[in-house]
Design a protein around this motif. Structure first.
Motif, PDB file in Angstrom:
ATOM      1  N   THR A 194       9.119   3.910 -10.349  1.00 28.14           N
ATOM      2  CA  THR A 194       8.458   4.611  -9.515  1.00 28.14           C
ATOM      3  C   THR A 194       6.946   4.418  -9.493  1.00 28.14           C
ATOM      4  O   THR A 194       6.469   4.892 -10.571  1.00 28.14           O
ATOM      5  N   PHE A 195       6.413   3.389  -8.703  1.00 27.39           N
ATOM      6  CA  PHE A 195       5.171   3.070  -8.688  1.00 27.39           C
ATOM      7  C   PHE A 195       4.152   3.859  -7.941  1.00 27.39           C
ATOM      8  O   PHE A 195       4.547   3.734  -6.774  1.00 27.39           O
ATOM      9  N   THR A 196       2.729   3.829  -8.392  1.00 28.04           N
ATOM     10  CA  THR A 196       1.895   4.378  -7.404  1.00 28.04           C
ATOM     11  C   THR A 196       0.950   3.479  -7.514  1.00 28.04           C
ATOM     12  O   THR A 196       0.346   3.227  -8.670  1.00 28.04           O
ATOM     13  N   VAL A 197      -0.197   3.705  -6.684  1.00 23.53           N
ATOM     14  CA  VAL A 197      -1.467   2.737  -6.765  1.00 23.53           C
ATOM     15  C   VAL A 197      -2.609   3.828  -6.291  1.00 23.53           C
ATOM     16  O   VAL A 197      -2.608   4.576  -5.175  1.00 23.53           O
ATOM     17  N   ARG A 198      -3.642   3.718  -7.169  1.00 24.88           N
ATOM     18  CA  ARG A 198      -4.788   4.363  -6.910  1.00 24.88           C
ATOM     19  C   ARG A 198      -5.904   3.272  -6.711  1.00 24.88           C
ATOM     20  O   ARG A 198      -6.070   2.355  -7.683  1.00 24.88           O
ATOM     21  N   ALA A 199      -7.103   3.683  -5.915  1.00 23.80           N
ATOM     22  CA  ALA A 199      -8.202   3.000  -5.675  1.00 23.80           C
ATOM     23  C   ALA A 199      -9.347   3.368  -6.861  1.00 23.80           C
ATOM     24  O   ALA A 199      -9.333   4.716  -6.691  1.00 23.80           O
ATOM     25  N   ARG A 200     -10.342   2.564  -7.345  1.00 23.67           N
ATOM     26  CA  ARG A 200     -11.383   3.057  -8.132  1.00 23.67           C
ATOM     27  C   ARG A 200     -12.578   2.458  -7.511  1.00 23.67           C
ATOM     28  O   ARG A 200     -12.729   1.402  -7.163  1.00 23.67           O
ATOM     29  N   ASP A 201     -13.839   3.315  -7.490  1.00 20.33           N
ATOM     30  CA  ASP A 201     -15.122   2.670  -7.058  1.00 20.33           C
ATOM     31  C   ASP A 201     -15.925   2.448  -8.507  1.00 20.33           C
ATOM     32  O   ASP A 201     -15.505   2.645  -9.586  1.00 20.33           O
ATOM     33  N   GLY A 202     -17.199   1.915  -8.115  1.00 15.68           N
ATOM     34  CA  GLY A 202     -18.010   1.672  -9.321  1.00 15.68           C
ATOM     35  C   GLY A 202     -18.577   2.842 -10.006  1.00 15.68           C
ATOM     36  O   GLY A 202     -19.008   2.495 -11.231  1.00 15.68           O
ATOM     37  N   ALA A 203     -18.521   4.062  -9.527  1.00 14.00           N
ATOM     38  CA  ALA A 203     -18.658   5.083 -10.536  1.00 14.00           C
ATOM     39  C   ALA A 203     -17.588   5.692 -11.156  1.00 14.00           C
ATOM     40  O   ALA A 203     -17.551   6.784 -11.681  1.00 14.00           O
ATOM     41  N   ASP A 204     -16.566   5.046 -11.190  1.00 17.31           N
ATOM     42  CA  ASP A 204     -15.206   5.463 -11.761  1.00 17.31           C
ATOM     43  C   ASP A 204     -14.633   6.693 -11.012  1.00 17.31           C
ATOM     44  O   ASP A 204     -13.768   7.373 -11.738  1.00 17.31           O
ATOM     45  N   ASN A 205     -14.792   7.046  -9.895  1.00 13.76           N
ATOM     46  CA  ASN A 205     -14.076   7.857  -9.039  1.00 13.76           C
ATOM     47  C   ASN A 205     -12.591   7.120  -8.701  1.00 13.76           C
ATOM     48  O   ASN A 205     -12.597   6.089  -8.286  1.00 13.76           O
ATOM     49  N   SER A 206     -11.617   8.171  -8.899  1.00 12.34           N
ATOM     50  CA  SER A 206     -10.380   7.501  -8.509  1.00 12.34           C
ATOM     51  C   SER A 206      -9.867   8.117  -7.244  1.00 12.34           C
ATOM     52  O   SER A 206      -9.920   9.346  -7.215  1.00 12.34           O
ATOM     53  N   SER A 207      -9.108   7.413  -6.632  1.00 11.07           N
ATOM     54  CA  SER A 207      -8.633   8.012  -5.148  1.00 11.07           C
ATOM     55  C   SER A 207      -7.217   8.621  -5.682  1.00 11.07           C
ATOM     56  O   SER A 207      -6.854   8.911  -6.678  1.00 11.07           O
ATOM     57  N   PRO A 208      -6.846   9.600  -4.783  1.00 11.32           N
ATOM     58  CA  PRO A 208      -5.364  10.146  -4.956  1.00 11.32           C
ATOM     59  C   PRO A 208      -4.358   8.976  -5.066  1.00 11.32           C
ATOM     60  O   PRO A 208      -4.541   7.882  -4.448  1.00 11.32           O
ATOM     61  N   ASP A 209      -3.294   9.301  -5.532  1.00  7.86           N
ATOM     62  CA  ASP A 209      -1.984   8.332  -5.480  1.00  7.86           C
ATOM     63  C   ASP A 209      -1.743   7.727  -4.251  1.00  7.86           C
ATOM     64  O   ASP A 209      -1.727   8.974  -3.296  1.00  7.86           O
ATOM     65  N   GLY A 210      -1.554   6.470  -3.788  1.00  3.73           N
ATOM     66  CA  GLY A 210      -0.927   6.154  -2.546  1.00  3.73           C
ATOM     67  C   GLY A 210       0.455   6.757  -2.641  1.00  3.73           C
ATOM     68  O   GLY A 210       1.261   7.257  -3.469  1.00  3.73           O
ATOM     69  N   PRO A 211       1.096   6.538  -1.545  1.00  2.03           N
ATOM     70  CA  PRO A 211       2.567   6.896  -1.487  1.00  2.03           C
ATOM     71  C   PRO A 211       3.606   6.119  -2.565  1.00  2.03           C
ATOM     72  O   PRO A 211       3.403   4.786  -2.950  1.00  2.03           O
ATOM     73  N   PRO A 212       4.537   6.812  -3.079  1.00  2.00           N
ATOM     74  CA  PRO A 212       5.372   6.062  -4.358  1.00  2.00           C
ATOM     75  C   PRO A 212       6.289   5.216  -3.851  1.00  2.00           C
ATOM     76  O   PRO A 212       6.730   5.383  -2.788  1.00  2.00           O
ATOM     77  N   VAL A 213       6.515   4.237  -4.685  1.00  2.00           N
ATOM     78  CA  VAL A 213       7.659   3.356  -3.958  1.00  2.00           C
ATOM     79  C   VAL A 213       8.661   3.105  -5.207  1.00  2.00           C
ATOM     80  O   VAL A 213       8.259   3.014  -6.453  1.00  2.00           O
ATOM     81  N   ASP A 214       9.832   3.225  -5.118  1.00  3.51           N
ATOM     82  CA  ASP A 214      10.940   3.144  -6.163  1.00  3.51           C
ATOM     83  C   ASP A 214      11.163   1.380  -6.241  1.00  3.51           C
ATOM     84  O   ASP A 214      11.414   0.846  -5.056  1.00  3.51           O
ATOM     85  N   VAL A 215      11.296   0.940  -7.360  1.00  5.62           N
ATOM     86  CA  VAL A 215      11.738  -0.737  -7.581  1.00  5.62           C
ATOM     87  C   VAL A 215      12.889  -0.404  -8.520  1.00  5.62           C
ATOM     88  O   VAL A 215      12.571   0.172  -9.722  1.00  5.62           O
TER      89      VAL A 215
END
Length: 321
Positions: A194-215
Motif C-alpha cells: 500500500t503506497f502513498t505519496v507526499r510532496a515536500r517543499d524547500g523548507a522541508d514541509n511535507s504534505s498530507p498523504d495522497g490517496p493510498p494505492v494497493d499494488v
C-alpha cells in the motif's frame, strides 16, 4: 659416492610431521573487494538536505556495509540492508557530489560507483505552509519485484522540491519535483503493498498523504498462486472494527488468519468447522480503546503447509466512540 635425494618420508620425519599429523592447506585471505554500487542517485529534499539512494548489492558479493562520501569526505556508514540515507545540515544553493563504496566482512573496500551530483535549492525561512497532497495515485506491478506509481502533481506557494513515496509508514523512495511517476524495485513477489505519496517543499514541509494505492506483485516463476488475502477493508463503528477480505486461493478452505495491529501480531481469527466462508470473509472485533485511537491493520492466512502466507494490504482506521 653419490648421495640420493631425500625422500618425502624423510623430509616429513625431519619436520616432525610423521604419524597421525595431517598436512593442512593454507587458505588464501579474502582480498577481493566487492563491486561498486550501481544506480546511485541524489535528490535535494530541502535547502539543507539531500536524499541519496543506490541499488542493493547481490548476496554473493558479501557486502556488510556501505560508506557514503561527499566530495571525497566520508559522511555516513550504513549496514548492508540500508540503501538510502538523508544527508542533512547542508548549505542552500550549493552543489554537492556523492559517491558510495561497498565493504565486505574482510574489510575490503570496493571502488566508488559513478558520482551523483545535486544542488540544494535556496532557503525560504518564512515558508511554513505545506504543499497540497497529490490528488490521485495509481500503481501497478511491472513484475514480481517491481511496480510503477503515478500521481497528480502537488502545488506549493514556494514550489515543490521533492516527492516522497511511503509504504507501511516508512519512506522508501524520493524523486524530484518535476516527476509525476516512478518505478520501484527490490519488492517481494506475491506481496500486497500500500503506497502513498507526499510532496515536500524547500523548507522541508511535507504534505498530507495522497490517496493510498494497493499494488500486488505476482508470484515469481514456479511459486504458485498468490497467498495474500485480497480486497482487504477495515471499518470502524462504535465499539467495534469490522474486517472484510477475499480468501487467497490456497487449494483448500482457509480457516485461520493472523491479525496485526500497528505492526504487531494481535490475535488469530479462526473459523470453525462448517463456518469457513466461501470467497468473501468478514470478522467483527470488539474494541475498548478510546475514540480517536488510530490503528494500522493487516492480516495473513495460514497456508495448507502450516506456514503463514503474504500480508494483505494495510488499512489505517480511527476508532469511533
Amino acid at each position: 659416492m653419490r648421495r640420493s635425494a631425500p625422500t618425502l618420508a624423510l623430509l616429513l620425519a625431519l619436520a616432525g610431521l610423521t604419524g597421525t599429523t595431517a598436512l593442512t592447506a593454507c587458505t588464501a585471505p579474502d582480498e577481493q573487494p566487492p563491486p561498486a554500487p550501481a544506480g546511485l542517485t541524489a535528490q535535494a529534499g530541502s535547502a539543507s538536505s539531500v536524499h541519496v539512494m543506490w541499488e542493493a548489492a547481490a548476496e554473493a558479493d558479501g557486502v556488510t556495509r556501505y560508506r557514503v562520501f561527499e566530495g571525497g569526505r566520508e559522511v555516513r556508514v550504513l549496514a548492508a540492508d540500508r540503501t538510502m540515507v538523508d544527508i542533512t545540515g547542508l548549505t542552500p544553493q550549493t552543489g554537492y557530489t556523492f559517491t558510495v563504496r561497498a565493504e565486505d566482512a574482510a574489510g575490503n573496500l570496493g571502488a566508488p560507483g559513478p558520482e551523483a551530483r545535486v544542488t540544494t535549492p535556496a532557503a525560504k525561512a518564512e515558508d511554513r505552509g505545506a504543499p497540497t497532497a497529490p490528488a490521485t495515485t495509481t500503481g501497478a506491478a511491472t513484475g514480481p519485484r517491481s511496480a510503477r506509481l503515478s500521481w497528480t502533481p502537488s502545488t506549493d506557494d514556494t514550489g515543490v522540491t521533492a516527492y516522497d513515496i511511503h509504504q507501511g509508514g516508512v519512506r522508501i523512495h524520493t524523486v524530484g519535483p518535476g516527476e509525476s511517476g516512478t518505478t520501484l524495485t527490490g519488492l517481494r513477489p506475491d506481496t500486497v503493498y500500500t503506497f502513498t505519496v507526499r510532496a515536500r517543499d524547500g523548507a522541508d514541509n511535507s504534505s498530507p498523504d495522497g490517496p493510498p494505492v494497493d499494488v500486488t506483485t505476482p508470484p515469481a516463476s514456479g511459486e504458485g498462486p498468490g497467498t495474500a488475502p485480497a480486497d482487504f477493508t477495515a471499518t470502524a463503528s462504535p465499539g467495534a472494527v469490522t474486517l472484510s477480505w477475499t480468501a487467497p486461493d490456497t487449494g483448500r478452505e482457509t480457516s485461520e488468519y493472523e491479525l496485526f495491529v500497528n505492526g504487531k501480531p494481535t490475535t488469530v481469527v479462526q473459523f470453525g468447522a462448517g463456518a469457513v466462508p466461501a470467497g468473501r470473509a468478514e470478522h467483527r472485533l470488539s474494541v475498548s480503546e478510546p475514540a480517536g485511537t488510530t490503528w494500522a491493520v493487516k492480516l495473513r492466512a495460514r497456508l495448507p503447509d502450516g506456514t503463514w502466507g503474504a500480508f494483505s494490504a494495510e488499512r489505517t482506521i480511527t476508532l469511533t466512540p
